[in-house]
Design an enzyme around this catalytic site. Structure first.
Site, PDB file in Angstrom:
ATOM      1  N   HIS A  17       0.841  -1.206   0.000  1.00  0.00           N
ATOM      2  CA  HIS A  17       0.000   0.000   0.000  1.00  0.00           C
ATOM      3  C   HIS A  17       0.875   1.255   0.000  1.00  0.00           C
ATOM      4  O   HIS A  17       0.633   2.201  -0.760  1.00  0.00           O
ATOM      5  CB  HIS A  17      -0.884   0.062   1.254  1.00  0.00           C
ATOM      6  N   LYS A  41     -18.477  -5.493   7.287  1.00  0.00           N
ATOM      7  CA  LYS A  41     -17.320  -6.341   7.568  1.00  0.00           C
ATOM      8  C   LYS A  41     -16.832  -6.085   8.990  1.00  0.00           C
ATOM      9  O   LYS A  41     -17.088  -5.036   9.572  1.00  0.00           O
ATOM     10  CB  LYS A  41     -16.185  -6.051   6.583  1.00  0.00           C
ATOM     11  N   ARG A  90      -2.163  -6.477  -8.312  1.00  0.00           N
ATOM     12  CA  ARG A  90      -1.131  -7.459  -7.979  1.00  0.00           C
ATOM     13  C   ARG A  90      -1.080  -8.578  -9.015  1.00  0.00           C
ATOM     14  O   ARG A  90      -0.026  -9.115  -9.300  1.00  0.00           O
ATOM     15  CB  ARG A  90      -1.398  -8.082  -6.608  1.00  0.00           C
ATOM     16  N   SER A 128      -3.315  -7.478   3.041  1.00  0.00           N
ATOM     17  CA  SER A 128      -3.595  -7.320   4.467  1.00  0.00           C
ATOM     18  C   SER A 128      -4.021  -8.647   5.080  1.00  0.00           C
ATOM     19  O   SER A 128      -3.661  -8.961   6.221  1.00  0.00           O
ATOM     20  CB  SER A 128      -4.687  -6.260   4.677  1.00  0.00           C
TER      21      SER A 128
END
Length: 167
Positions: A17, A41, A90, A128
């Site tokens: 990040h 969440k 990614r 993460s």
């Protein structure tokens, strides 16, 4: 003024990040790191902690600000008068999802474009979720997150484990 938003949950912020933040800050006048407060969440860290962590790691980048938001990203961008959304990629699987999201955002707000940054190779595996899982099992996460975040992750994991034992 060219203003961009780099949104995410940042739960916790990773070196990947931070790499995207530094690189994107070079091409805009102002970069807002938008920390999503997704009420559906259950993150490891509350949004206030995630904002503080990010503020600490970007304090030396003068054109970067950190703010939390909830709701639609395009509404947040419009409120800030941002013209650009920054996203990191990614892998190919990220691209498919991010392409769909960027197209949806463009339909919702034609004045905001999405710019994609390929993640630097050294962070292409990092997420993460990976950090949290590694920390849960006691692995060394110092190569995954900024130094100021390492102990915060371990402490929060320890706290969560204790809460589960007490249930």
């Amino acid at each position: 003024m060219k203003r961009a938003v780099y949104p995410g949950s940042f739960d916790p912020v990773t070196l990947g990040h931070l790499d995207i933040i530094k690189r994107s800050a070079k091409i805009v006048d102002e970069l807002i790191v938008g920390v999503l407060n997704n009420k559906s969440k259950t993150p490891l860290f509350p949004v206030e902690n995630r904002v503080k962590m990010l503020e600490e790691v970007v304090k030396d980048i003068p054109n970067v600000k950190v703010m939390s938001f909830d709701g639609l990203l395009v509404d947040f961008a419009k409120k800030l008068d941002a013209q650009i959304i920054v996203r990191g990629l990614r892998a190919v699987t990220d691209f498919e999802y991010e392409l769909q999201m960027s197209q949806t955002n463009l339909v919702l707000n034609k004045d905001v474009d999405t710019i994609f940054f390929n993640t630097s190779l050294e962070y292409s595996y990092l997420s993460s979720s990976t950090v949290k899982e590694a920390a849960f099992y006691g692995a060394d996460i110092s190569g995954f997150v900024p130094e100021s975040v390492v102990n915060q992750v371990y402490d929060k994991i320890k706290e969560k484990k204790k809460e589960k034992r007490n249930e």
